[in-house]
Design an enzyme around this catalytic site. Structure first.
Site, PDB file in Angstrom:
ATOM      1  N   CYS A  84       0.882  -1.171   0.000  1.00 40.17           N
ATOM      2  CA  CYS A  84       0.000   0.000   0.000  1.00 40.17           C
ATOM      3  C   CYS A  84       0.922   1.224   0.000  1.00 40.17           C
ATOM      4  CB  CYS A  84      -0.943  -0.018   1.198  1.00 40.17           C
ATOM      5  SG  CYS A  84      -0.117   0.151   2.797  1.00 40.17           S
ATOM      6  N   GLN A  85       0.464   2.338   0.496  1.00 35.31           N
ATOM      7  CA  GLN A  85       1.305   3.528   0.500  1.00 35.31           C
ATOM      8  C   GLN A  85       2.358   3.485   1.600  1.00 35.31           C
ATOM      9  OE1 GLN A  85       0.966   5.743  -2.014  1.00 35.31           O
ATOM     10  NE2 GLN A  85       2.872   6.646  -1.292  1.00 35.31           N
TER      11      GLN A  85
END
Length: 119
Positions: free
Chosen positions: A87-88
């Site tokens: 994810c980020q």
């Protein structure tokens, strides 16, 4: 303090500690370790960010399945293959890893630091 207060404190402490204990079958890996896995055809790469985040910046090896869609779309993945999730920052992918674990995936890798660590 009475016994009820001690029980409540013990329950809260147990909950907090359980949040930091790694789940069996989920391994945190570095960006370099994720890159090294690109050569393995028996690994699936999943990016759990939103579609907008994915379109703005992604690696072509990763298929986008937003975290909110993962519980219903995980059945499209092969449970016999390992999964690398990103994810980020690594927080949503950690949640995704736990979802996949509950759905019967045996080998799951979470990329520490997520896309923030990629560069």
């Amino acid at each position: 303090m009475d016994i009820l207060q001690w029980i409540i404190i013990a329950l809260i402490a147990a909950y907090v500690i359980s949040r930091f204990i790694p789940t069996k079958g989920i391994t945190n890996i570095t960006v370099q370790e994720a890159k090294d896995k690109f050569k393995d055809k028996n690994i699936q790469f999943i990016d759990v960010r939103t579609l907008g985040e994915y379109k703005a910046n992604h690696r072509p090896q990763f298929k986008n399945i937003p975290l909110s869609d993962l519980p219903t779309k995980a059945n499209k993945l092969d449970k016999d293959k390992a999964v690398v999730v990103i994810c980020q920052s690594g927080m949503r992918s950690a949640k995704a890893a736990k979802i996949l674990k509950k759905q019967g995936f045996a080998k799951i890798y979470n990329v520490k630091g997520g896309m923030n660590a990629w560069f």
